[in-house]
Scaffold this motif. Structure first.
Motif, PDB file in Angstrom:
ATOM      1  N   UNK A 215       0.833  -1.181   0.000  1.00 27.51           N
ATOM      2  CA  UNK A 215       0.000   0.000   0.000  1.00 27.51           C
ATOM      3  C   UNK A 215       0.875   1.240   0.000  1.00 27.51           C
ATOM      4  N   UNK A 216       0.531   2.247  -0.810  1.00 29.59           N
ATOM      5  CA  UNK A 216       1.331   3.453  -0.925  1.00 29.59           C
ATOM      6  C   UNK A 216       1.095   4.394   0.236  1.00 29.59           C
ATOM      7  N   UNK A 217       0.391   5.498  -0.050  1.00 29.51           N
ATOM      8  CA  UNK A 217       0.110   6.480   0.986  1.00 29.51           C
ATOM      9  C   UNK A 217      -0.909   5.942   1.981  1.00 29.51           C
ATOM     10  N   UNK A 218      -0.704   6.319   3.230  1.00 35.79           N
ATOM     11  CA  UNK A 218      -1.660   5.938   4.264  1.00 35.79           C
ATOM     12  C   UNK A 218      -2.871   6.853   4.166  1.00 35.79           C
ATOM     13  N   UNK A 219      -4.057   6.321   4.423  1.00 34.55           N
ATOM     14  CA  UNK A 219      -5.248   7.165   4.389  1.00 34.55           C
ATOM     15  C   UNK A 219      -5.246   8.148   5.553  1.00 34.55           C
ATOM     16  N   UNK A 220      -5.873   9.311   5.332  1.00 34.23           N
ATOM     17  CA  UNK A 220      -6.032  10.263   6.434  1.00 34.23           C
ATOM     18  C   UNK A 220      -7.221   9.800   7.267  1.00 34.23           C
ATOM     19  N   UNK A 221      -6.978   9.516   8.514  1.00 32.03           N
ATOM     20  CA  UNK A 221      -8.026   9.045   9.412  1.00 32.03           C
ATOM     21  C   UNK A 221      -8.413  10.194  10.336  1.00 32.03           C
ATOM     22  N   UNK A 222      -9.700  10.545  10.319  1.00 33.90           N
ATOM     23  CA  UNK A 222     -10.175  11.661  11.132  1.00 33.90           C
ATOM     24  C   UNK A 222     -10.239  11.255  12.606  1.00 33.90           C
ATOM     25  N   UNK A 223     -10.400  12.257  13.454  1.00 34.56           N
ATOM     26  CA  UNK A 223     -10.490  12.035  14.904  1.00 34.56           C
ATOM     27  C   UNK A 223     -11.590  11.026  15.241  1.00 34.56           C
ATOM     28  N   UNK A 224     -12.775  11.193  14.658  1.00 35.68           N
ATOM     29  CA  UNK A 224     -13.880  10.284  14.973  1.00 35.68           C
ATOM     30  C   UNK A 224     -13.632   8.880  14.409  1.00 35.68           C
ATOM     31  N   UNK A 225     -12.963   8.785  13.274  1.00 37.08           N
ATOM     32  CA  UNK A 225     -12.644   7.468  12.698  1.00 37.08           C
ATOM     33  C   UNK A 225     -11.630   6.704  13.549  1.00 37.08           C
ATOM     34  N   UNK A 226     -10.769   7.439  14.278  1.00 32.07           N
ATOM     35  CA  UNK A 226      -9.802   6.802  15.169  1.00 32.07           C
ATOM     36  C   UNK A 226     -10.517   5.935  16.198  1.00 32.07           C
ATOM     37  N   UNK A 227     -11.686   6.393  16.645  1.00 34.22           N
ATOM     38  CA  UNK A 227     -12.463   5.652  17.639  1.00 34.22           C
ATOM     39  C   UNK A 227     -12.764   4.242  17.139  1.00 34.22           C
ATOM     40  N   UNK A 228     -13.151   4.135  15.878  1.00 31.28           N
ATOM     41  CA  UNK A 228     -13.463   2.836  15.271  1.00 31.28           C
ATOM     42  C   UNK A 228     -12.179   2.032  15.070  1.00 31.28           C
ATOM     43  N   UNK A 229     -11.149   2.691  14.554  1.00 32.46           N
ATOM     44  CA  UNK A 229      -9.890   1.993  14.290  1.00 32.46           C
ATOM     45  C   UNK A 229      -9.287   1.418  15.571  1.00 32.46           C
ATOM     46  N   UNK A 230      -9.346   2.181  16.673  1.00 32.79           N
ATOM     47  CA  UNK A 230      -8.766   1.691  17.929  1.00 32.79           C
ATOM     48  C   UNK A 230      -9.400   0.371  18.356  1.00 32.79           C
ATOM     49  N   UNK A 231     -10.691   0.232  18.137  1.00 32.21           N
ATOM     50  CA  UNK A 231     -11.366  -1.021  18.499  1.00 32.21           C
ATOM     51  C   UNK A 231     -10.913  -2.165  17.594  1.00 32.21           C
ATOM     52  N   UNK A 232     -10.733  -1.877  16.306  1.00 34.51           N
ATOM     53  CA  UNK A 232     -10.285  -2.905  15.365  1.00 34.51           C
ATOM     54  C   UNK A 232      -8.825  -3.286  15.610  1.00 34.51           C
ATOM     55  N   UNK A 233      -8.026  -2.324  16.059  1.00 34.61           N
ATOM     56  CA  UNK A 233      -6.631  -2.643  16.380  1.00 34.61           C
ATOM     57  C   UNK A 233      -6.550  -3.492  17.641  1.00 34.61           C
ATOM     58  N   UNK A 234      -7.450  -3.277  18.585  1.00 39.50           N
ATOM     59  CA  UNK A 234      -7.457  -4.081  19.813  1.00 39.50           C
ATOM     60  C   UNK A 234      -7.754  -5.537  19.506  1.00 39.50           C
ATOM     61  N   UNK A 235      -8.781  -5.758  18.654  1.00 35.13           N
ATOM     62  CA  UNK A 235      -9.207  -7.128  18.345  1.00 35.13           C
ATOM     63  C   UNK A 235      -9.913  -7.119  17.002  1.00 35.13           C
ATOM     64  N   UNK A 236      -9.521  -8.014  16.160  1.00 34.08           N
ATOM     65  CA  UNK A 236     -10.220  -8.159  14.885  1.00 34.08           C
ATOM     66  C   UNK A 236      -9.998  -9.575  14.365  1.00 34.08           C
TER      67      UNK A 236
END
Length: 131
Positions: free
Chosen positions: A1-22
């Motif tokens: 993957x090239x450039x990383x996507x820009x993740x907004x403040x509110x999207x971080x909330x969702x990502x943090x849960x997926x990083x914890x467990x997926x």
């Protein structure tokens, strides 16, 4: 993957849960997000759709139940934190690390232990540069 996507403040909330467990189902994801932040299920689903569109999250479909989707991150937390740090440095400190560090040190209460740890980090970085 090239450039990383820009993740907004509110999207971080969702990502943090997926990083914890997926992978997580939408029901699990909504429950986990809501345990930490008061967001409507529809808002969480919208954030998830945006993250899929940005290629930060992917999904698989359950073989036995086509209505059941499992969501997983496509980007690591470490990559995203580094990327966000670089963006912050560029946006607020004109790519001047020394200025960022000075602002941080001047505006933060640091314990002796934290100061020693920062010194160690700088010494290690200096040793790497000297190699």
């Amino acid at each position: 993957m090239g450039d990383l996507p820009h993740i907004t403040q509110s999207e971080w909330t969702v990502m943090k849960q997926l990083w914890k467990k997926s992978p997580l189902t939408i029901a699990e994801l909504v429950k986990n997000v809501q345990s930490e932040q008061r967001l409507a299920a529809t808002t969480i689903k919208t954030l998830l759709r945006r993250l899929i569109a940005k290629e930060a999250v992917d999904f698989t479909i359950d073989e036995k139940n086509a209505k059941l989707y499992y969501y997983s991150p496509l980007v690591s937390e470490e990559e995203c934190v580094k990327n966000a740090s670089k963006q912050f440095l560029t946006q607020y400190h004109q790519d001047n690390v020394e200025r960022l560090f000075a602002t941080f040190v001047d505006s933060t209460d640091l314990s002796n232990e934290e100061i020693d740890h920062l010194k160690d980090l700088l010494e290690r970085k200096k040793a790497e540069a000297d190699e």
